[in-house]
Design a protein around this motif. Structure first.
Motif, mmCIF file in Angstrom:
data_model
loop_
_atom_site.group_PDB
_atom_site.id
_atom_site.type_symbol
_atom_site.label_atom_id
_atom_site.label_comp_id
_atom_site.label_asym_id
_atom_site.label_seq_id
_atom_site.Cartn_x
_atom_site.Cartn_y
_atom_site.Cartn_z
ATOM 1 N N HIS A 7 0.823 -1.204 0.000
ATOM 2 C CA HIS A 7 0.000 0.000 0.000
ATOM 3 C C HIS A 7 0.861 1.259 0.000
ATOM 4 C CE1 HIS A 7 -3.635 2.327 0.643
ATOM 5 N NE2 HIS A 7 -2.889 3.113 1.410
ATOM 6 N N TYR A 8 0.578 2.124 -0.960
ATOM 7 C CA TYR A 8 1.132 3.474 -1.035
ATOM 8 C C TYR A 8 -0.039 4.379 -1.363
ATOM 9 C CZ TYR A 8 5.289 0.649 -1.764
ATOM 10 O OH TYR A 8 6.277 -0.304 -1.643
ATOM 11 N N ARG A 9 -0.188 5.453 -0.656
ATOM 12 C CA ARG A 9 -1.334 6.351 -0.874
ATOM 13 C C ARG A 9 -1.315 6.964 -2.277
ATOM 14 N NH1 ARG A 9 -5.311 9.283 1.506
ATOM 15 N NH2 ARG A 9 -5.589 11.411 0.764
ATOM 16 N N ASP A 10 -0.151 7.438 -2.699
ATOM 17 C CA ASP A 10 -0.032 8.094 -3.998
ATOM 18 C C ASP A 10 1.436 8.102 -4.417
ATOM 19 O OD1 ASP A 10 1.178 10.186 -2.530
ATOM 20 O OD2 ASP A 10 -0.647 11.382 -2.513
ATOM 21 N N LEU A 11 1.735 8.781 -5.496
ATOM 22 C CA LEU A 11 3.093 8.821 -6.022
ATOM 23 C C LEU A 11 4.101 9.340 -4.997
ATOM 24 C CD1 LEU A 11 4.970 8.556 -8.517
ATOM 25 C CD2 LEU A 11 4.358 10.913 -9.078
ATOM 26 N N CYS A 12 3.705 10.317 -4.199
ATOM 27 C CA CYS A 12 4.616 10.904 -3.209
ATOM 28 C C CYS A 12 4.949 9.929 -2.078
ATOM 29 C CB CYS A 12 4.018 12.190 -2.646
ATOM 30 S SG CYS A 12 3.790 13.461 -3.904
ATOM 31 N N ASP A 13 4.160 8.890 -1.920
ATOM 32 C CA ASP A 13 4.349 7.889 -0.864
ATOM 33 C C ASP A 13 5.117 6.658 -1.361
ATOM 34 O OD1 ASP A 13 3.858 6.912 1.788
ATOM 35 O OD2 ASP A 13 2.118 5.776 1.063
ATOM 36 N N ASP A 58 7.755 3.938 -2.675
ATOM 37 C CA ASP A 58 9.168 3.664 -2.396
ATOM 38 C C ASP A 58 9.946 3.578 -3.709
ATOM 39 O OD1 ASP A 58 8.416 1.100 -3.335
ATOM 40 O OD2 ASP A 58 9.678 0.095 -1.887
ATOM 41 N N ARG A 59 11.254 3.692 -3.606
ATOM 42 C CA ARG A 59 12.111 3.771 -4.789
ATOM 43 C C ARG A 59 12.038 2.505 -5.644
ATOM 44 N NH1 ARG A 59 17.764 6.573 -5.376
ATOM 45 N NH2 ARG A 59 18.302 5.816 -7.438
#
Length: 138
Positions: A48-54, A56-57
Motif C-alpha cells: 500500500h502506497y497512498r499516492d506517487l509521493c508515498d 518507495d524507490r
C-alpha cells in the motif's frame, strides 16, 4: 505494508477476484471495471502506497517499465494505435481510490478524445515566479 480497509490492497493480493492480465511478486495488473476504452487496465502494487509521493524507490523504478511491457502487449493484441499512462494524485487530480495505481488506456484510431486539454497561455513573469516557488520547495 498493506491496509486492511483498502480495496486495491485486497484486489492486488488476490483477496477479491479480478480479471488479472499480469502478476509478479510486486504488482498485479487487472482489467478496469469502468473502462475508458477497450482494454483499460490498472497496475496495482501489492504493497500500500497512498499516492506517487508515498511510493518507495524500488516500486517507482519498476512501474514504468511494467507499463511499457503491458502497453506493447496491448498494441499487439488489441490493435490499438497507442496508449495513455495515467496516474492521479489527490482528489482534485481525479484520484478516487487512495492506493497508488497506474491506468493503462489503449487508444484507437478515430477513438474518443480523452486525457487531453487545450493549452493555455502563460505570462513569462508568472512562469518565472511559479518556477522560483517550486524550486524553493525542492
Amino acid at each position: 505494508m498493506r491496509k486492511d480497509d483498502c480495496i486495491f490492497c485486497k484486489i492486488a493480493n488476490g483477496e477479491i477476484p479480478s480479471e488479472t492480465i499480469y502478476e509478479d511478486d510486486m504488482f498485479r495488473t487487472i482489467m478496469d471495471l469502468g473502462p475508458a476504452s477497450k482494454g483499460h487496465a490498472l497496475i496495482l502494487p501489492k504493497q500500500h502506497y497512498r499516492d506517487l509521493c508515498d511510493l518507495d524507490r524500488e516500486t517507482a523504478e519498476k512501474v514504468l517499465p511494467l507499463a511499457a511491457k503491458i502497453g506493447e502487449a496491448m498494441k499487439k493484441s488489441l490493435d490499438c494505435k497507442g496508449f495513455n499512462v495515467v496516474q492521479n494524485n489527490g482528489k482534485e487530480a481525479g484520484q478516487t481510490v487512495f492506493h497508488y495505481h497506474v491506468h493503462l488506456i489503449p487508444r484507437y484510431e478515430d477513438g474518443p478524445d480523452m486525457v487531453s486539454w487545450a493549452p493555455g497561455k502563460a505570462d513569462p513573469e508568472e512562469l518565472k515566479q511559479t518556477g522560483a516557488a517550486i524550486r524553493s520547495a525542492l
